[in-house]
Design a protein around this motif. Sequence first.
Motif, mmCIF file in Angstrom:
data_model
loop_
_atom_site.group_PDB
_atom_site.id
_atom_site.type_symbol
_atom_site.label_atom_id
_atom_site.label_comp_id
_atom_site.label_asym_id
_atom_site.label_seq_id
_atom_site.Cartn_x
_atom_site.Cartn_y
_atom_site.Cartn_z
ATOM 1 N N ALA A 1 1.047 2.469 14.340
ATOM 2 C CA ALA A 1 0.221 3.082 15.313
ATOM 3 C C ALA A 1 0.720 4.968 14.868
ATOM 4 N N ALA A 2 1.801 4.648 14.144
ATOM 5 C CA ALA A 2 2.097 5.965 13.841
ATOM 6 C C ALA A 2 0.615 7.362 12.758
ATOM 7 N N ASN A 3 0.050 6.429 12.373
ATOM 8 C CA ASN A 3 -0.963 6.736 11.400
ATOM 9 C C ASN A 3 -2.543 6.595 11.872
ATOM 10 N N ALA A 4 -2.922 7.215 13.672
ATOM 11 C CA ALA A 4 -3.786 5.776 14.067
ATOM 12 C C ALA A 4 -5.304 6.247 12.642
ATOM 13 N N ASP A 5 -5.972 5.448 12.926
ATOM 14 C CA ASP A 5 -7.652 5.626 12.269
ATOM 15 C C ASP A 5 -6.958 5.481 10.707
ATOM 16 N N ASP A 6 -5.907 4.964 10.199
ATOM 17 C CA ASP A 6 -5.678 5.202 8.895
ATOM 18 C C ASP A 6 -6.576 4.158 7.575
ATOM 19 N N ALA B 1 -5.755 2.392 5.666
ATOM 20 C CA ALA B 1 -5.227 1.513 5.420
ATOM 21 C C ALA B 1 -4.171 0.289 6.648
ATOM 22 N N ASN B 2 -4.437 0.775 7.242
ATOM 23 C CA ASN B 2 -4.663 -0.145 9.032
ATOM 24 C C ASN B 2 -5.097 -1.237 8.351
ATOM 25 N N PHE B 3 -5.938 -1.279 8.041
ATOM 26 C CA PHE B 3 -6.783 -2.954 7.945
ATOM 27 C C PHE B 3 -5.743 -3.717 7.157
ATOM 28 N N ASP B 4 -5.061 -2.816 5.587
ATOM 29 C CA ASP B 4 -4.548 -4.328 5.304
ATOM 30 C C ASP B 4 -3.146 -5.035 6.306
ATOM 31 N N LEU C 1 5.050 -3.283 10.579
ATOM 32 C CA LEU C 1 3.850 -3.020 9.906
ATOM 33 C C LEU C 1 3.213 -1.977 11.021
ATOM 34 N N ASN C 2 2.977 -2.727 12.605
ATOM 35 C CA ASN C 2 2.689 -2.312 13.322
ATOM 36 C C ASN C 2 3.342 -1.115 13.810
ATOM 37 N N GLU D 1 1.232 3.171 1.220
ATOM 38 C CA GLU D 1 2.177 3.186 0.005
ATOM 39 C C GLU D 1 3.016 2.214 1.460
ATOM 40 N N GLN D 2 3.113 2.702 2.462
ATOM 41 C CA GLN D 2 3.879 2.181 3.256
ATOM 42 C C GLN D 2 4.085 0.341 3.632
ATOM 43 N N ILE D 3 2.580 0.055 3.895
ATOM 44 C CA ILE D 3 2.398 -0.673 4.415
ATOM 45 C C ILE D 3 2.808 -2.065 2.956
ATOM 46 N N LYS D 4 2.230 -1.510 2.157
ATOM 47 C CA LYS D 4 2.650 -1.867 0.650
ATOM 48 C C LYS D 4 3.561 -2.481 0.084
ATOM 49 N N THR D 5 4.439 -1.910 0.829
ATOM 50 C CA THR D 5 6.260 -1.416 0.819
ATOM 51 C C THR D 5 6.564 -2.267 1.521
#
Lengths: 122, 327
Positions: free
Chosen positions: B159-164, B166-169, B154-155, B107-111
């Motif tokens: 960084a705060a959610n390694a291996d999530d 959603a990081n791909f997006d 985004l970075n 959600e954060q990435i989307k926002t």
Amino acid sequence: MYPHERSLVQKLADKPFAIIGVNSDRDLEKIRETTKQKNISWRSFWNGPQGTGGPISTRWGVTGWPTIYIIDAEGKIRYKNARGPKMDEALTELLAEMGHEVDLTKHEDPGEAPKDDAKPNP
Amino acid sequence: MQMRWLLVLGCLLITACSNPGDETSQTPSSTPPQVASKTESPEATPAPEEKKTEPPKEEAKPEPKQEEAKPEPKQEEAKPEPKQEEAKPEPKQEEPKPEVTDATPAEQIKTIIAEYSKAQGSLMTEARKMPGNEGRDFYFANLPKLQQKCGADLNAVVAANADDPANFDAIMWITMNMAGSDTGTKAMDTLFEKYIENEQMVKLCAVMAQGRMPVKNPVAKFEQLIEKSPHDAVKASATMALAKTVKDETRAEELYESLIANYGDLRSQMTRGKTFKEAADNALFQLKYLSIGKIAPDIEGEDLDGVAFKLSDYRGKVVVLDFWGDW
């Protein structure tokens, strides 16, 4: 495009040069009218009632409009999508190959055809 | 001319959020998709490679490039685009909150991406009010700042959610929008190190195939994808992208032939819904008959008054062949 093309047609009127369109409008009547109004004096193929899906553009793999090919006197494709100043350079080069020196650095648009009701002031 | 780049940019924004597989958006007669910026994940639409609009003067900006292949509206037809509601600067009372949030990384990435799109929309609205080329210069002077901010945000999430997953997006966004910068290059490296098996790499192939993303050695990237991706769609897209990228015509032909043989029935974003066979056949025709230096295939047809003529009637003249439409 039109102002540049109109200008080319005018400037290169006495040179071995032609603009050939492939028009992809679906409505033939309407585009005929448009060519009159906008003083589009060059000849166009009509791509047919399927518009952009018509046979000529399909065969030529055209997926974006306008798409421009510049073809030399031998019929060889020499440039793709050279527009504006790049088109001028290309035409200058190709005409020079045929021994015609032209100067296309300045363009004046001969303008659209005057509307019927546009009468000069008395 | 000043309207033109704005229209192109407008299209970019629209494209960024329109359905990438929507082939009708390739044709000028289609209805332009509505307001751009608030939709979900921006995806770049592959574009016919021959389409080129003028690149921004100063520097290569990857983001507009990847979508600039839309059919350009004619200058004469320039119409204002629908205004974006978001573009109005709203008085903000709240200060930006600290990043403590319940939102998932996805959600954060989307926002963050949505906020970027919104800011980009506002920037464009502002730029459009300026006379002449000022707006264009203003836009391109300020766009990188927005991209940098978005990339940094985004970075931070990554960084705060390694291996999530959603990081791909996030990494993909940075790769496609910030190519050429250190941040963009790093993101691309990460993509290839950690996500090379992701099926969404099709998207990257589609954008890179246009050849306007400033990427070092794209050929090697495509070859890696062909070798390492477990997905046929990625392998096929990378093969297509490679064929479009290599200079050697014979190699390109071989690649297209191999596409037809191996992935002929497959469809993907890369081919805009067509099968790879259809797309490769088309590309082969272009390569064999419509490349620079080839004799133009003849056209036989009728002019607007119904009079039959041929392109070859004009042999002996320099011809500008213009596929046009008045819409």
